[in-house]
Design a protein around this motif. Structure first.
Motif, PDB file in Angstrom:
ATOM      1  N   HIS A   1      81.933 -10.039  -1.452  1.00 57.17           N
ATOM      2  CA  HIS A   1      83.197  -9.448  -0.838  1.00 57.17           C
ATOM      3  C   HIS A   1      84.483  -9.993  -1.663  1.00 57.17           C
ATOM      4  O   HIS A   1      85.607  -9.573  -1.126  1.00 57.17           O
TER       5      HIS A   1
ATOM      6  N   THR B   1      87.096  -7.382  -2.491  1.00 55.76           N
ATOM      7  CA  THR B   1      87.606  -6.454  -1.392  1.00 55.76           C
ATOM      8  C   THR B   1      89.104  -6.455  -1.141  1.00 55.76           C
ATOM      9  O   THR B   1      89.555  -7.698  -1.048  1.00 55.76           O
TER      10      THR B   1
ATOM     11  N   ASN C   1      89.777  -9.393   1.367  1.00 59.75           N
ATOM     12  CA  ASN C   1      89.781 -10.649   0.659  1.00 59.75           C
ATOM     13  C   ASN C   1      91.007 -11.184  -0.090  1.00 59.75           C
ATOM     14  O   ASN C   1      91.460 -12.162  -0.230  1.00 59.75           O
TER      15      ASN C   1
ATOM     16  N   ASN D   1      93.808 -11.898   1.799  1.00 61.26           N
ATOM     17  CA  ASN D   1      93.523 -13.381   2.213  1.00 61.26           C
ATOM     18  C   ASN D   1      94.010 -14.173   1.174  1.00 61.26           C
ATOM     19  O   ASN D   1      94.822 -15.152   1.485  1.00 61.26           O
TER      20      ASN D   1
ATOM     21  N   GLN E   1      96.483 -17.175   1.426  1.00 63.19           N
ATOM     22  CA  GLN E   1      96.299 -18.598   1.408  1.00 63.19           C
ATOM     23  C   GLN E   1      96.798 -19.307   0.332  1.00 63.19           C
ATOM     24  O   GLN E   1      97.322 -20.444   0.457  1.00 63.19           O
TER      25      GLN E   1
ATOM     26  N   ALA F   1      89.060 -22.020  -3.950  1.00 59.99           N
ATOM     27  CA  ALA F   1      88.763 -22.366  -2.668  1.00 59.99           C
ATOM     28  C   ALA F   1      88.368 -21.144  -2.030  1.00 59.99           C
ATOM     29  O   ALA F   1      87.248 -21.438  -1.245  1.00 59.99           O
ATOM     30  N   ASN F   2      88.680 -20.120  -2.346  1.00 58.86           N
ATOM     31  CA  ASN F   2      88.196 -18.934  -1.490  1.00 58.86           C
ATOM     32  C   ASN F   2      86.766 -18.607  -2.013  1.00 58.86           C
ATOM     33  O   ASN F   2      85.805 -18.313  -1.116  1.00 58.86           O
TER      34      ASN F   2
ATOM     35  N   LEU G   1      84.411 -20.133  -3.720  1.00 61.98           N
ATOM     36  CA  LEU G   1      83.262 -20.956  -3.427  1.00 61.98           C
ATOM     37  C   LEU G   1      82.816 -21.115  -1.968  1.00 61.98           C
ATOM     38  O   LEU G   1      81.721 -21.158  -1.777  1.00 61.98           O
ATOM     39  N   ILE G   2      84.035 -20.641  -1.135  1.00 63.25           N
ATOM     40  CA  ILE G   2      83.451 -20.771   0.540  1.00 63.25           C
ATOM     41  C   ILE G   2      82.479 -19.052   0.469  1.00 63.25           C
ATOM     42  O   ILE G   2      81.273 -19.171   0.817  1.00 63.25           O
ATOM     43  N   LEU G   3      83.138 -18.154  -0.304  1.00 59.80           N
ATOM     44  CA  LEU G   3      82.184 -16.981  -0.248  1.00 59.80           C
ATOM     45  C   LEU G   3      80.770 -16.888  -0.888  1.00 59.80           C
ATOM     46  O   LEU G   3      79.917 -16.432  -0.319  1.00 59.80           O
TER      47      LEU G   3
ATOM     48  N   GLY H   1      79.253 -19.492  -0.639  1.00 59.58           N
ATOM     49  CA  GLY H   1      78.383 -20.270   0.153  1.00 59.58           C
ATOM     50  C   GLY H   1      78.245 -21.705  -0.254  1.00 59.58           C
ATOM     51  O   GLY H   1      77.215 -22.248   0.302  1.00 59.58           O
ATOM     52  N   LEU H   2      78.769 -22.228  -0.975  1.00 57.67           N
ATOM     53  CA  LEU H   2      79.007 -23.757  -1.470  1.00 57.67           C
ATOM     54  C   LEU H   2      79.197 -24.742  -0.258  1.00 57.67           C
ATOM     55  O   LEU H   2      80.248 -24.351   0.384  1.00 57.67           O
ATOM     56  N   SER H   3      78.586 -25.703  -0.054  1.00 58.32           N
ATOM     57  CA  SER H   3      79.360 -26.524   0.925  1.00 58.32           C
ATOM     58  C   SER H   3      80.637 -27.370   0.796  1.00 58.32           C
ATOM     59  O   SER H   3      80.836 -27.393  -0.639  1.00 58.32           O
TER      60      SER H   3
ATOM     61  N   ARG I   1      82.302 -28.289  -2.781  1.00 52.06           N
ATOM     62  CA  ARG I   1      83.417 -27.633  -3.218  1.00 52.06           C
ATOM     63  C   ARG I   1      84.609 -28.499  -3.460  1.00 52.06           C
ATOM     64  O   ARG I   1      85.332 -28.334  -4.511  1.00 52.06           O
TER      65      ARG I   1
ATOM     66  N   ARG J   1      81.930 -25.379   8.457  1.00 50.94           N
ATOM     67  CA  ARG J   1      82.409 -25.824   7.462  1.00 50.94           C
ATOM     68  C   ARG J   1      83.481 -26.688   8.280  1.00 50.94           C
ATOM     69  O   ARG J   1      84.250 -26.382   9.197  1.00 50.94           O
TER      70      ARG J   1
ATOM     71  N   GLN K   1      92.980 -20.903   6.746  1.00 54.40           N
ATOM     72  CA  GLN K   1      92.535 -20.420   5.372  1.00 54.40           C
ATOM     73  C   GLN K   1      90.838 -20.573   5.448  1.00 54.40           C
ATOM     74  O   GLN K   1      90.298 -19.434   4.918  1.00 54.40           O
TER      75      GLN K   1
ATOM     76  N   THR L   1      88.678 -16.778   5.247  1.00 53.73           N
ATOM     77  CA  THR L   1      87.557 -16.515   3.999  1.00 53.73           C
ATOM     78  C   THR L   1      86.169 -16.472   4.466  1.00 53.73           C
ATOM     79  O   THR L   1      85.487 -15.678   4.135  1.00 53.73           O
TER      80      THR L   1
ATOM     81  N   THR M   1      85.634 -12.996   5.768  1.00 55.11           N
ATOM     82  CA  THR M   1      85.523 -11.985   4.571  1.00 55.11           C
ATOM     83  C   THR M   1      84.070 -12.122   4.118  1.00 55.11           C
ATOM     84  O   THR M   1      83.279 -11.232   4.101  1.00 55.11           O
ATOM     85  N   ALA M   2      83.496 -13.336   4.140  1.00 52.24           N
ATOM     86  CA  ALA M   2      81.977 -13.540   3.824  1.00 52.24           C
ATOM     87  C   ALA M   2      81.107 -13.099   4.925  1.00 52.24           C
ATOM     88  O   ALA M   2      79.841 -12.387   4.552  1.00 52.24           O
TER      89      ALA M   2
END
Lengths: 332, 306, 522
Positions: free
Chosen positions: A44, A47, A50, A53, A57, A295-296, A298-300, A302-304, A308, B194, B205, B209, B212-213
């Motif tokens: 994503h 997109t 995002n 976003n 952010q 930041a964005n 690493l969340i996408l 799926g990192l903890s 992160r 999270r 924030q 995100t 989005t995921a």
């Protein structure tokens, strides 16, 4: 000798490109690499939603980092911006919820209250550290506590809410998918870029960061410029407060904890030297993007949360090491 | 930071010294709170002060702390209270393990100790040989109330995410476990979990995100209302009205959101009364000598639109 | 001069070559810093390296001392290939350098600085302060600095003293080759003489001394051989006994030195009083009667005196940096009070400071920005910079001062010392000052640039500018000044007029009338 001097304008063009491109592109290439990486490994990332976003952010951090760039360029640091932002937000929150005003007046009042609060705190930071020649690190550390305490005091530690609808609309408005608040930040970047490169004020900001004594002996009031740099930093904290309120429609006295560190990181990743005198606000823009994209992304991916945080720290250090080599290369 | 702590400790000490001069027959209760920058504890503190005025038959000495993790000033406060010889210490521990030893010292000095808000760690209590009851809400149970409300609404297989509080904080852990209980019970699908460090902007924030995921999110469990507000704002920006949000704490700012349906539910643990109730129990023990046993649960209530 | 005997010593025979450098090359990016350097050092000789700034001497020294690696060529030290990996490695090979820029730790004491490489320890393994101070005392005494307290912090020392402390430190460790990089640039004649005695002593111990200097009289006084650099190449090595200063200069500049160092500047009529001091006392210059002087338009007045006599402090007092405690300053006959440099500049005064790196220039910023720094008004309108105008002005003043540079957007640090000094001058000339204060205007500047700067200053005086020049070099003052005021102990001891100019007359005033000045002549 005359031939040498005459050829100078002609010679200026080609050399300019190679070095400055390498100098500024370093950080841009890093950003590009991150973007490519996340585009390849997450579904994503690229997109439109995002991207919107990410722009939203990074806005607050970018606004704070623009002011921070001025302070770091003169060789100072401002640790108070997060707290000052919260204080400004709370004061503005009190103003906007005052009874007896129409929405337009209330919003205007809030914007004025937030910026004035920021300017006031920034001015104090600058005036105290300039007048007594004290390190800004410790003065702004004091202000960090003062502003946080003031924010809690004024709000009695309560979240202030229910702002006029128009204000909230401004916070979430978009133009072709670009958040209006981000455009505000971009305008600030442009103004700062112009001021730093095309005004006497900007020239002397760089001068002071490089060699304060030489600037003083050339007849300029160094203290005045230092105060101005901190005041600008306070002003951007006030503007960040307005953005915060418009986006979240609340004023929280505990907002912005640790934001100063993110702002500093954006400036340093952007290639501005912590000892002052070298750097650019365009770098700061890229630095804020790097932090935001990281930041964005690493969340996408799926990192903890903990991983992160570690990776963000690693990136800050790597950026500064890269900058070291960049500076070394540029010096030769 | 060290300086700060010293300053706080010094200020605490001074405040306490001022109190000892009062010679009164009324029992003295030392109240040790967590961060007063937190709306929840601020309200609780106000509640305790009003309670003292209402009852009027005891003297209250209250101490807060700088931030959530500053348990050193809590330890100092306990020691100061022991020195002053208060009759009872009512404490909301910042750290469920670190506070056990100083509280044991207080008990050995004959002071009635009531532990509220967050329970001391069972393991640590056993190690130190401390027998101490806990007066407080069931954070896990409360979170499960909110989670169940979400689970009922979404039904089996609903896609949910959790926004956690500060990693390592006891109430954050308890609330997360409560949410996970609901996830298990209603066979929900937990997509992601999270932290947003209790903070609105960060929750905004992080959640934007996450959305989005996982565009297929159907429900969000936020460990406090400040973060729930950030989630609601992110949903508004994304133009999504199909996602349900539950929070915790019932702060005033979420009132309108529950009314107009932007939030499904929150949990009220009656924080304003929590300290006051604990003080009542402490005074009872002081006058009757009858110790509290086990876990004295305080009321919690699910808040939804009327 | 005690050193005169050194020059008479027989030149070292070629077969005693101790260090040989062959075809050495080094470039930074596209700039060739060294482009074929060859020369040799004999054991126990004093060997001079001369050449204009930027000719490659500093680069060579940095290579010898392990700061930079070299690209091509070879160095043989005592029969073995020598390629130092670091300054530390160079020291292990016995190559010591006393740098032009100081490497002292300002906040530590002199004793700590001297012993920093090998701090003495007592039997408990702790720092043996007593031994450290004793060693430092011995080291300072050895170079005649008997009046300096070894427990004082380095920051309390003047520049000249710091230089001597550096030398004392270098002499602490065992050296086979001692490189002195412009050691006399900041020294007074007396201190220079002291240094020459020290060099003679080192040489007698069999140490090879490499002596870098812009002062040919010094080179001819103490050196055995001289190697001339030009444009990154070695031009020739001559025996001092077989050449003349005139011949060396010719090799350096590749042309005959014009009659720039003429004995008498053409006389011109002096104008009204431009700047007058009446018993000026500042915190840094606490004489009991203060300093009084009268400077007229078109006049060049020199201020001489030993380091520490309060010469720079007079200029700082005038310029409003150190506010006057008592006394008066008159500008055009009217009393003025400057609250800071800003006021002094507004009154038409300029100040070319001694320390280019710390006070005169912003090294990291473009040449053009440095030139416009004191004159932002002329390159801006309502706060906005007129960058094209700034470049135009920079190019114009660069042409006027025959500045050698690449582009005006290059950083000032890209220039050689002499050209940097010209930029400092250009900065003040941009304001068309009526009064120009100059502190060591040719410090660290090569012979060619020096003559050019003298010509510029004389032109200024001819145009009616009043110049007040502080210098440690007596020949410089005697070339430039109409009269020389001699300072000692923060007070003017007397005045020497042009017809009476001689080093002897100046020195008499600097020393003779100040008994108990704490300086014992040897």
């Amino acid at each position: 000798m005359t031939t040498e001097t005459l050829s100078e304008t002609a010679a200026a063009a080609p050399k300019f490109s190679i070095r400055t491109v390498l100098h500024n592109a370093g950080i841009g290439l890093a950003l590009l690499a991150l973007i490519v990486f996340f585009s390849l490994f997450t579904e994503h990332f690229l997109t439109p939603n995002n991207i919107t976003n990410i722009l939203t952010q990074i806005t607050i951090n970018l606004v704070l980092a623009v002011g921070m760039t001025f302070v770091i360029l003169i060789g100072g640091i401002d640790l108070s911006v997060g707290s000052v932002m919260a204080f400004a937000a709370v004061v503005a929150g009190k103003a906007i919820t005052l009874p007896g005003f129409g929405p337009a007046e209330a919003i205007a009042l809030a914007v004025v209250a937030a910026t004035l609060t920021g300017v006031f705190c920034g001015f104090l930071n600058g005036a105290i550290s300039a007048y007594w020649s004290l390190p800004s690190f410790i003065i702004t550390l004091g202000m960090l506590n003062i502003a946080r305490g003031a924010a809690l005091q004024v709000s009695e530690a309560q979240t202030i809410y229910s702002f006029p609808f128009a204000f909230e609309e401004f916070g979430s408005a978009m133009i072709y998918g670009v958040p209006v608040v981000f455009l505000v930040a971009l305008v600030l970047v442009f103004i700062a870029w112009f001021v730093l490169n095309f005004t006497v004020f900007g020239r002397l900001i760089y001068g002071i960061g490089n060699n304060e004594e030489a600037v003083r002996l050339a007849g300029h009031s160094v203290a005045r410029y230092k105060i101005a740099a901190f005041t600008i930093c306070g002003l951007t904290a006030g503007i960040a407060a307005v953005v915060y309120m418009a986006r979240l429609n609340i004023s929280s006295p505990i907002a912005g904890i640790g934001f100063e560190l993110n702002a500093i990181a954006a400036v340093i990743i952007g290639g501005t030297s912590l000892s002052g005198g070298r750097g650019s606000v365009i770098g700061t823009l890229l630095g804020a993007f790097i932090i935001g994209v990281l930041a964005n992304g690493l969340i996408l991916i799926g990192l903890s949360d903990f991983m992160r945080q570690m990776i963000t720290g690693v990136v800050i250090i790597v950026a500064v090491i890269l900058d070291y080599y960049r500076a070394k290369y540029a010096a030769k | 930071m060290k300086l700060l702590k010293i300053a706080v400790a010094a200020a605490t000490g001074l405040a306490l010294l001022g109190g000892t001069a009062l010679a009164d027959d009324k029992p003295v209760v030392g109240l040790i709170m967590k961060s007063l920058a937190n709306e929840f504890f601020q309200n609780m503190m106000v509640g305790a002060e009003e309670h003292q005025k209402r009852r009027g038959d005891y003297e209250l000495k209250a101490v807060g702390m700088q931030n959530e993790t500053d348990f050193e000033s809590q330890i100092n406060a306990v020691e100061n209270f022991i020195t002053q010889g208060v009759d009872a210490i009512v404490v909301a521990p910042a750290d469920s393990r670190a506070m056990v030893r100083p509280l044991k010292k207080a008990m050995e000095a004959g002071i009635v100790v009531v532990n509220f808000d967050v329970a001391l760690d069972e393991e640590a209590k056993k190690q130190q040989g401390v027998e101490l009851a806990f007066v407080g809400p069931d954070n896990r149970g409360g979170a499960k109330l909110a989670g169940d409300a979400l689970g009922k609404k979404l039904g089996e297989g609903g896609n949910v995410v959790i926004i956690e509080g500060n990693p390592g904080a006891d109430n954050a852990t308890q609330r997360r476990l409560g949410f996970e209980d609901s996830v298990a019970e209603y066979k929900l699908d937990l997509l992601d979990s999270r932290t947003a460090h209790w903070e609105t902007e960060e929750a905004n924030q992080v959640f934007a995100t996450m959305l989005t995921a996982h565009p297929d999110i159907q429900g969000v469990m936020a460990a406090n209302d400040s973060m729930a507000i950030g989630v609601v704002k992110a949903l508004e920006s994304a133009g999504r009205t199909d996602i349900e949000v539950v929070g915790f704490d019932n702060i005033p700012a979420v009132g309108p959101m529950i009314e107009d349906g932007r939030m499904l539910a929150t949990v009220d643990q009656f924080g304003t009364d929590m300290a006051a109730n604990a003080i009542d129990m402490a005074l009872d023990v002081v006058s009757t000598g009858e110790q509290l046993q086990g876990w004295v649960k305080t009321p919690i209530e699910l808040v939804t639109a009327k | 001069m005690a050193a005169a005997s050194l020059a008479a010593a027989p030149a070292a025979a070629p077969d005693r070559a101790f260090l040989t450098v062959e075809g050495l090359k080094k470039h930074f990016g596209g700039v060739k810093a060294l482009d074929g350097v060859s020369f040799s050092l004999d054991e126990g000789e004093v060997h001079a390296l001369v050449g204009e700034n930027g000719a490659g001497k500093s680069t060579l020294i940095k290579i010898l001392s392990g700061v930079f690696p070299y690209d091509a060529g070879q160095i043989v030290l005592a029969g073995e290939a020598y390629r130092p990996l670091s300054p530390h490695d160079a020291k292990d090979h016995g190559v010591q350098v006393v740098h032009q820029e100081f490497n002292l730790l300002e906040h530590l004491t002199i004793a700590e600085n001297i012993s920093i490489e090998q701090l003495p320890k007592n039997s408990f393994g702790l720092l043996d302060r007593k031994e450290m101070n004793r060693r430092a005392r011995k080291a300072l005494d050895a170079i005649g600095l008997t009046d300096v307290d070894v427990t004082a912090p380095v920051r309390s020392l003047g520049i000249a003293h710091r230089q001597l402390v550096e030398i004392a430190r270098a002499l602490q460790s065992k050296s086979r080759i001692l490189i002195l990089d412009e050691p006399t640039a900041t020294l007074t004649e007396r201190e220079t003489k002291r240094l020459f005695d020290i060099v003679a002593g080192i040489k007698a111990d069999g140490v090879t001394v490499v002596f870098v200097s812009h002062h040919l009289d010094e080179v001819f006084a103490i050196c055995d051989r001289v190697t001339v650099f030009r444009n990154g190449k070695t031009i020739a090595t001559d025996l001092i006994s077989e050449t003349t200063p005139e011949g060396v200069v010719q090799r350096m500049v590749g042309r005959k030195l014009a009659a720039e160092q003429e004995e008498h500047p053409d006389r011109h009529a002096l104008g009204e009083s431009a700047l007058r001091l009446e018993n000026l006392v500042t915190a840094a210059n606490p004489g009991s009667t203060g300093v009084s002087l009268d400077l007229r338009y078109g006049e060049i007045v020199g201020i001489s005196g030993l380091v520490g006599a309060g010469r720079t402090e007079i200029l700082r007092g005038i310029f409003g940096i150190d506010p006057p405690q008592s006394g008066k300053i008159f500008r055009d006959g009217a009393e003025v009070r400057f609250k800071g440099p800003r006021d002094a500049i507004a009154a038409g005064i300029g100040f070319v400071t001694e320390d280019r790196k710390d006070e005169g220039l912003i090294l990291g910023m473009p040449i053009a920005a440095n030139i416009s720094l004191a004159n932002m008004g002329s390159v801006s309108r309502s706060g906005l910079l007129k960058l094209a105008e700034e470049t135009r002005q920079a190019v114009a003043s660069a042409a006027r001062l025959t500045l050698k540079y690449g582009r005006t957007s290059d950083p000032a640090s890209s220039l050689s010392g002499g050209n940097q000094q010209k930029v400092v001058l250009a900065k003040w000339l941009a304001r068309n000052p009526k009064v120009l204060l100059l502190d060591e205007p040719t410090r660290g500047v090569d012979v060619g640039a020096k003559a050019e700067i003298y010509a510029i200053l004389k032109d200024l005086a001819r145009e009616g500018v009043a110049l007040l020049v502080v210098s440690s070099e007596m020949p410089e003052l005697m070339t430039l000044a109409d009269r020389i005021l001699v300072l000692a102990e923060h007070e003017i001891q007397g005045e020497v007029k042009r017809p009476d100019f001689s080093e002897e007359n100046i020195l008499k005033l600097a020393y003779g009338q100040t008994p108990g000045a704490g300086e014992n002549d040897k």
